[in-house]
Design an enzyme around this catalytic site. Structure first.
Site, PDB file in Angstrom:
ATOM      1  N   SER A 251       0.852  -1.178   0.000  1.00 45.56           N
ATOM      2  CA  SER A 251       0.000   0.000   0.000  1.00 45.56           C
ATOM      3  C   SER A 251       0.893   1.234   0.000  1.00 45.56           C
ATOM      4  O   SER A 251       2.094   1.131  -0.260  1.00 45.56           O
ATOM      5  CB  SER A 251      -0.907  -0.051   1.227  1.00 45.56           C
ATOM      6  OG  SER A 251      -1.879   0.960   1.127  1.00 45.56           O
ATOM      7  N   LEU A 252       0.359   2.406   0.285  1.00 44.35           N
ATOM      8  CA  LEU A 252       1.151   3.628   0.363  1.00 44.35           C
ATOM      9  C   LEU A 252       0.896   4.292   1.706  1.00 44.35           C
ATOM     10  O   LEU A 252      -0.224   4.264   2.219  1.00 44.35           O
ATOM     11  CB  LEU A 252       0.743   4.612  -0.748  1.00 44.35           C
ATOM     12  CG  LEU A 252       1.109   4.266  -2.191  1.00 44.35           C
ATOM     13  CD1 LEU A 252       0.389   5.198  -3.148  1.00 44.35           C
ATOM     14  CD2 LEU A 252       2.622   4.337  -2.387  1.00 44.35           C
TER      15      LEU A 252
ATOM     16  N   GLU B 185       2.382  11.886  -9.787  1.00 44.57           N
ATOM     17  CA  GLU B 185       1.265  11.235 -10.474  1.00 44.57           C
ATOM     18  C   GLU B 185      -0.034  11.524  -9.749  1.00 44.57           C
ATOM     19  O   GLU B 185      -0.013  11.875  -8.576  1.00 44.57           O
ATOM     20  CB  GLU B 185       1.438   9.709 -10.444  1.00 44.57           C
ATOM     21  CG  GLU B 185       2.714   9.232 -11.010  1.00 44.57           C
ATOM     22  CD  GLU B 185       2.858   7.726 -10.882  1.00 44.57           C
ATOM     23  OE1 GLU B 185       1.886   7.042 -10.505  1.00 44.57           O
ATOM     24  OE2 GLU B 185       3.955   7.250 -11.166  1.00 44.57           O
TER      25      GLU B 185
ATOM     26  N   LYS C 240      -3.377  10.143  -7.921  1.00 46.34           N
ATOM     27  CA  LYS C 240      -3.809   8.934  -7.234  1.00 46.34           C
ATOM     28  C   LYS C 240      -5.225   8.618  -7.727  1.00 46.34           C
ATOM     29  O   LYS C 240      -6.175   9.346  -7.430  1.00 46.34           O
ATOM     30  CB  LYS C 240      -3.781   9.137  -5.723  1.00 46.34           C
ATOM     31  CG  LYS C 240      -3.994   7.858  -4.953  1.00 46.34           C
ATOM     32  CD  LYS C 240      -3.620   8.038  -3.497  1.00 46.34           C
ATOM     33  CE  LYS C 240      -3.616   6.710  -2.770  1.00 46.34           C
ATOM     34  NZ  LYS C 240      -4.927   6.041  -2.775  1.00 46.34           N
TER      35      LYS C 240
ATOM     36  N   ARG D 252      -6.073  -7.099  -5.396  1.00 48.10           N
ATOM     37  CA  ARG D 252      -5.028  -7.079  -4.390  1.00 48.10           C
ATOM     38  C   ARG D 252      -5.239  -8.134  -3.295  1.00 48.10           C
ATOM     39  O   ARG D 252      -4.305  -8.778  -2.852  1.00 48.10           O
ATOM     40  CB  ARG D 252      -4.958  -5.706  -3.714  1.00 48.10           C
ATOM     41  CG  ARG D 252      -3.881  -5.645  -2.636  1.00 48.10           C
ATOM     42  CD  ARG D 252      -4.284  -4.764  -1.476  1.00 48.10           C
ATOM     43  NE  ARG D 252      -4.681  -3.470  -1.954  1.00 48.10           N
ATOM     44  CZ  ARG D 252      -3.825  -2.469  -2.144  1.00 48.10           C
ATOM     45  NH1 ARG D 252      -2.579  -2.618  -1.874  1.00 48.10           N
ATOM     46  NH2 ARG D 252      -4.276  -1.334  -2.586  1.00 48.10           N
TER      47      ARG D 252
ATOM     48  N   GLU E 126      -4.547   0.430 -11.864  1.00 43.58           N
ATOM     49  CA  GLU E 126      -5.811   0.754 -11.223  1.00 43.58           C
ATOM     50  C   GLU E 126      -6.924   0.624 -12.258  1.00 43.58           C
ATOM     51  O   GLU E 126      -6.817   1.154 -13.372  1.00 43.58           O
ATOM     52  CB  GLU E 126      -5.712   2.203 -10.732  1.00 43.58           C
ATOM     53  CG  GLU E 126      -6.431   2.499  -9.454  1.00 43.58           C
ATOM     54  CD  GLU E 126      -5.786   1.901  -8.213  1.00 43.58           C
ATOM     55  OE1 GLU E 126      -4.657   1.364  -8.280  1.00 43.58           O
ATOM     56  OE2 GLU E 126      -6.456   1.961  -7.166  1.00 43.58           O
TER      57      GLU E 126
ATOM     58  N   LYS F 177       6.673   9.791  -6.109  1.00 35.90           N
ATOM     59  CA  LYS F 177       7.596   8.643  -6.102  1.00 35.90           C
ATOM     60  C   LYS F 177       9.008   9.126  -6.379  1.00 35.90           C
ATOM     61  O   LYS F 177       9.201  10.134  -7.058  1.00 35.90           O
ATOM     62  CB  LYS F 177       7.201   7.642  -7.200  1.00 35.90           C
ATOM     63  CG  LYS F 177       5.821   7.054  -7.039  1.00 35.90           C
ATOM     64  CD  LYS F 177       5.437   6.126  -8.193  1.00 35.90           C
ATOM     65  CE  LYS F 177       4.003   5.612  -7.968  1.00 35.90           C
ATOM     66  NZ  LYS F 177       3.479   4.854  -9.100  1.00 35.90           N
TER      67      LYS F 177
ATOM     68  N   LYS G  16      -3.011  13.006   0.348  1.00 36.99           N
ATOM     69  CA  LYS G  16      -4.460  12.864   0.212  1.00 36.99           C
ATOM     70  C   LYS G  16      -5.143  14.224   0.234  1.00 36.99           C
ATOM     71  O   LYS G  16      -4.902  15.025   1.133  1.00 36.99           O
ATOM     72  CB  LYS G  16      -5.001  12.021   1.384  1.00 36.99           C
ATOM     73  CG  LYS G  16      -4.608  10.550   1.335  1.00 36.99           C
ATOM     74  CD  LYS G  16      -5.236   9.876   0.137  1.00 36.99           C
ATOM     75  CE  LYS G  16      -5.561   8.423   0.336  1.00 36.99           C
ATOM     76  NZ  LYS G  16      -6.369   8.033   1.439  1.00 36.99           N
TER      77      LYS G  16
HETATM   78  S1  IVH Z   1       1.866   3.230  -6.688  1.00 37.09           S
HETATM   79  C1  IVH Z   1       4.048  -0.107  -3.966  1.00 37.09           C
HETATM   80  N1  IVH Z   1       0.511   4.992  -8.048  1.00 37.09           N
HETATM   81  O1  IVH Z   1      -3.405   3.546  -4.198  1.00 37.09           O
HETATM   82  C2  IVH Z   1       2.777   0.641  -4.042  1.00 37.09           C
HETATM   83  N2  IVH Z   1      -0.667   3.586  -6.537  1.00 37.09           N
HETATM   84  O2  IVH Z   1      -3.461   3.740  -1.294  1.00 37.09           O
HETATM   85  C3  IVH Z   1       2.648   1.218  -5.395  1.00 37.09           C
HETATM   86  N3  IVH Z   1      -3.082   3.959  -6.500  1.00 37.09           N
HETATM   87  O3  IVH Z   1      -2.094   0.349  -3.594  1.00 37.09           O
HETATM   88  C4  IVH Z   1       1.446   2.000  -5.554  1.00 37.09           C
HETATM   89  N4  IVH Z   1      -3.110   5.561  -8.013  1.00 37.09           N
HETATM   90  O4  IVH Z   1      -3.770   0.662  -5.646  1.00 37.09           O
HETATM   91  C5  IVH Z   1       0.455   4.012  -7.125  1.00 37.09           C
HETATM   92  N5  IVH Z   1      -0.572   6.587  -9.366  1.00 37.09           N
HETATM   93  C6  IVH Z   1      -0.616   5.600  -8.442  1.00 37.09           C
HETATM   94  C7  IVH Z   1      -1.828   5.190  -7.857  1.00 37.09           C
HETATM   95  C8  IVH Z   1      -1.808   4.168  -6.894  1.00 37.09           C
HETATM   96  C9  IVH Z   1      -3.839   4.809  -7.202  1.00 37.09           C
HETATM   97  C10 IVH Z   1      -3.568   3.003  -5.482  1.00 37.09           C
HETATM   98  C11 IVH Z   1      -2.825   1.685  -5.480  1.00 37.09           C
HETATM   99  C12 IVH Z   1      -2.209   1.640  -4.106  1.00 37.09           C
HETATM  100  C13 IVH Z   1      -3.152   2.483  -3.315  1.00 37.09           C
HETATM  101  C14 IVH Z   1      -2.560   2.952  -2.006  1.00 37.09           C
END
Ligand code: IVH
Length: 300
Positions: A28-29, A58, A60, A81, A118, A270, A294
């Site tokens: 997750s993040l 990026e 979300k 997931r 996603e 990132k 967020k």
């Molecule tokens: S990167 C190693 N990039 O948000 C984790 N995630 O709250 C890499 N999500 O698990 C995740 N947009 O399902 C990434 N541009 C984005 C995203 C994104 C939506 C989702 C993803 C993640 C979750 C975490």
């Protein structure tokens, strides 16, 4: 009974798909909620990196995470997931989603790669879907009335068969986890429309021992060349504050949340350099090379 697991939301859908183990865990993040917290995170991460960091910015996407496993360029499974280690096998539905290629373009594909992304429903398509649900309810009610059923019962039955979807995220999640083969008539039509409305954007890779590029942004170029849909909204930045920095991007999309075709719940920052992903590592929950900023939830 009251707390029987089959009555909890989604449980009835989720148990019907076979488990698939992800070759690499789906993490997750971690989240931050203010520009100050985000700046602190960037400063701390830059400190741990010990060298200048290029940031990848990026949106979300407010959708549902999916992992696509390609073996030598051929899609072999699509999984939700789940708990991060084991997800649900939704391949039957995923192969019908526009933008999920069953075969990658080009050649020289890795033996195994898990592409992460996603799945979502564009806001405009979501409104269309709810209008379709409403039309289906009307047809059910008209039908039942014609057969002498009283209004209240007809309306209850219509609402159960064709509920209004609460938000695009839930509609996408349920859409990918439908059992279309068990549906017929109007339900099948509505279910197909729901599946047709799903879209994919990819935002990373799971298992890929030896990628031929050095940065996440080059990974996106490669994924795009393979025919996978990457987001048009990402960019890189060398700075945190100041013109065109990380915080500007966050502020910009805070003002323009609704100019994007999908719902967004924040920005993901990132570290672009892949070598730093390895060096910074991850906790059991989330990588240390990425963070989610967020936006405050919106009043409806
Ligand atoms: S990167 C190693 N990039 O948000 C984790 N995630 O709250 C890499 N999500 O698990 C995740 N947009 O399902 C990434 N541009 C984005 C995203 C994104 C939506 C989702 C993803 C993640 C979750 C975490």
């Amino acid at each position: 009974g009251q707390d029987s697991p089959t009555l909890s939301v989604g449980a009835a859908e989720s148990t019907m798909f076979a488990p698939v183990e992800h070759a690499e865990r789906m993490l997750s993040l971690d989240n931050v909620f203010s520009p100050d917290e985000l700046r602190d995170w960037c400063v701390k991460t830059q400190g741990s990196a010990g060298r200048p960091v290029r940031w990848l910015l990026e949106l979300k996407i407010d959708g549902l995470a999916i992992s696509l496993r390609y073996e030598r360029g051929v899609l072999v499974s699509a999984a939700t997931r789940g708990d991060g280690r084991v997800g649900e096998d939704v391949t039957v539905n995923a192969v019908r989603v526009a933008g999920i290629p069953t075969r990658l373009l080009g050649d020289g594909h890795p033996d195994v790669v898990e592409v992460r992304g996603e799945v979502y429903i564009p806001v405009a398509a979501f409104d269309d879907l709810n209008r379709l649900q409403a039309r289906m309810r009307e047809r059910v009610v008209d039908d039942m009335r014609a057969r002498g059923v009283d209004d209240e019962r007809a309306e209850r039955s219509a609402a159960r068969r064709f509920p209004a979807f609460a938000n695009p995220r839930n509609a996408a999640s349920g859409g990918l986890r439908q059992q279309l083969d068990k549906k017929g008539g109007l339900e099948l039509q509505a279910g197909q429309a729901r599946l047709d409305s799903l879209r994919l954007l990819v935002h990373g890779i799971g298992a890929w021992p030896d990628p031929p590029v050095d940065s996440q942004s080059e990974v996106y170029e490669l994924l795009a060349a393979w025919g996978l849909p990457t987001s048009p909204y990402f960019r890189t930045s060398e700075t945190v504050d100041g013109a065109d920095g990380v915080l500007d991007y966050v502020a910009h999309y805070g003002e323009h949340r609704h100019d994007v075709e999908h719902e967004i719940d924040g920005v993901v920052v990132k570290v672009d350099e892949l070598a730093l992903h390895d060096e910074l590592g991850a906790t059991s929950r989330a990588p240390r090379w990425a963070i989610a900023y967020k936006y405050p939830p919106e009043q409806v």
